[in-house]
Design an enzyme around this catalytic site. Structure first.
Site, short mmCIF file in Angstrom:
data_model
loop_
_atom_site.label_atom_id
_atom_site.label_comp_id
_atom_site.label_asym_id
_atom_site.label_seq_id
_atom_site.Cartn_x
_atom_site.Cartn_y
_atom_site.Cartn_z
N ASP A 1 -12.48 -0.10 4.39
CA ASP A 1 -13.28 1.10 4.72
C ASP A 1 -14.70 0.96 4.18
O ASP A 1 -14.92 0.31 3.16
CB ASP A 1 -12.60 2.35 4.13
CG ASP A 1 -13.12 3.63 4.76
OD1 ASP A 1 -13.79 3.58 5.81
OD2 ASP A 1 -12.87 4.70 4.17
N ASN B 1 -8.98 6.52 14.97
CA ASN B 1 -10.28 5.92 15.28
C ASN B 1 -10.61 5.96 16.78
O ASN B 1 -11.77 5.80 17.17
CB ASN B 1 -10.37 4.48 14.77
CG ASN B 1 -10.42 4.36 13.25
OD1 ASN B 1 -9.96 3.38 12.68
ND2 ASN B 1 -11.00 5.36 12.57
C1 IPE Z 1 -9.11 4.24 7.82
O1 IPE Z 1 -10.49 4.43 7.69
C2 IPE Z 1 -8.82 3.37 9.00
C3 IPE Z 1 -9.28 1.99 8.90
C4 IPE Z 1 -9.79 1.43 7.84
C5 IPE Z 1 -9.09 1.19 10.08
P1 IPE Z 1 -11.19 5.74 8.29
O2 IPE Z 1 -12.63 5.64 7.94
O3 IPE Z 1 -10.87 5.86 9.72
O4 IPE Z 1 -10.45 6.89 7.50
P2 IPE Z 1 -10.92 8.36 7.12
O5 IPE Z 1 -11.38 8.99 8.40
O6 IPE Z 1 -12.03 8.23 6.13
O7 IPE Z 1 -9.71 8.99 6.53
C1 IPE Z 2 -13.98 0.99 8.40
O1 IPE Z 2 -15.31 1.42 8.23
C2 IPE Z 2 -13.75 0.38 9.75
C3 IPE Z 2 -12.99 1.22 10.69
C4 IPE Z 2 -12.44 2.35 10.38
C5 IPE Z 2 -12.86 0.74 12.04
P1 IPE Z 2 -15.82 2.82 8.77
O2 IPE Z 2 -16.30 2.62 10.17
O3 IPE Z 2 -14.78 3.85 8.59
O4 IPE Z 2 -17.04 3.06 7.81
P2 IPE Z 2 -17.44 4.41 7.06
O5 IPE Z 2 -16.20 4.92 6.40
O6 IPE Z 2 -17.93 5.35 8.12
O7 IPE Z 2 -18.48 4.00 6.09
MG MG Z 3 -14.31 5.11 7.08
#
Ligand code: IPE
Ligand code: IPE
Ligand code: MG
Length: 233
Positions: free
Chosen positions: A13, A61
């Protein structure tokens, strides 16, 4: 000293925040994140960790902007066709967990092919959670079990933790000993809910694109000091 570490599950993340901090589009964070994934897989393989799971894309997502989802899907296509080759050559058995019906058919074809080609590899297991949601996984397993009972293939009394778990996408994969989430968020985000019943957790503030093999080693050293009791004394 903890038991021998067999499986680490990562929640990668912080890609978007990493990019925003640099005034870059979120896509730049995803691109760098994919490079770091490759680096961590190699480092973990060198450290002889038998099983790794990475959360790459959740069922939730799918609700992001179309442009971001499209970018991630194209990055995935690239990862499946080139980067995974190197991992395959290192003797990895590759597995994908998640709702395949939601993914484009060319991606699913590649996933099936890679799983088939690597099914008998034994060096380590690389599991990638794609279009994965743990509640959906549990519902899917419950439906399978219900269908088996309805058709007479299974008796009600045959339902137990083991037979139920064999209907999860992770069938045959040991439960994670350690879950690592980057970016400072302290939540599970619908990841491996059944499988983490007795996992250890490590939350680091490091954003995924800044995560390194060095930090992984430090986290494993921390894990090795933990006492896992499983409810016993
Ligand atoms: C969790 O991250 C999913 C992945 C790392 C693929 P998100 O960024 O989607 O999770 P939330 O929304 O912060 O809970
Ligand atoms: C994790 O990074 C990757 C996916 C969830 C696909 P994020 O895209 O959630 O990045 P932040 O949390 O917005 O920084
Ligand atoms: Mg994230």
């Amino acid at each position: 000293m903890s038991d021998k570490l067999k499986h680490i599950a990562f929640i990668m993340d912080g890609n978007g925040r990493w990019a925003a901090k640099r005034g870059l589009p979120r896509s730049a964070g995803h691109k760098k994140g994919a490079e770091v994934l490759q680096e961590i897989v190699k480092a973990a393989a060198d450290m002889e960790i038998p099983c790794l799971t990475f959360y790459a894309f959740s069922t939730e997502n799918w609700h992001r902007d179309k442009a971001e989802v499209d970018y991630l899907m194209n990055l995935l296509r690239q990862y499946l066709s080139s980067e995974l080759k190197e991992v395959k050559e290192r003797g990895a058995r590759i597995r994908f967990i998640g709702e395949r019906e939601m993914l484009a058919s060319d991606i699913v074809e590649q996933m099936n092919k890679i799983e088939k080609e690597t099914a008998s590899n034994e060096k380590f297991t690389l599991c990638i959670a794609l279009s994965y949601g743990s509640r959906a996984e549990i519902v899917h397993a419950a439906k399978n079990v219900a269908a088996d009972v309805a058709s007479g293939k299974m008796r009600l009394s045959d339902i137990n933790e083991q037979s139920f778990a064999s209907n999860l996408y992770t069938s045959g994969i040991p439960d994670p000993d350690l879950v690592i989430r980057t970016s400072g968020e302290q939540r599970i985000s619908n990841y491996l809910l059944w499988q983490i019943a007795y996992s250890e957790f490590y939350f680091t503030k490091t954003l995924w694109p800044d995560f390194s093999p060095k930090e992984l080693k430090e986290i494993m050293d921390d894990f090795n000091t933990r006492e896992r009791r499983y409810g016993k004394l």
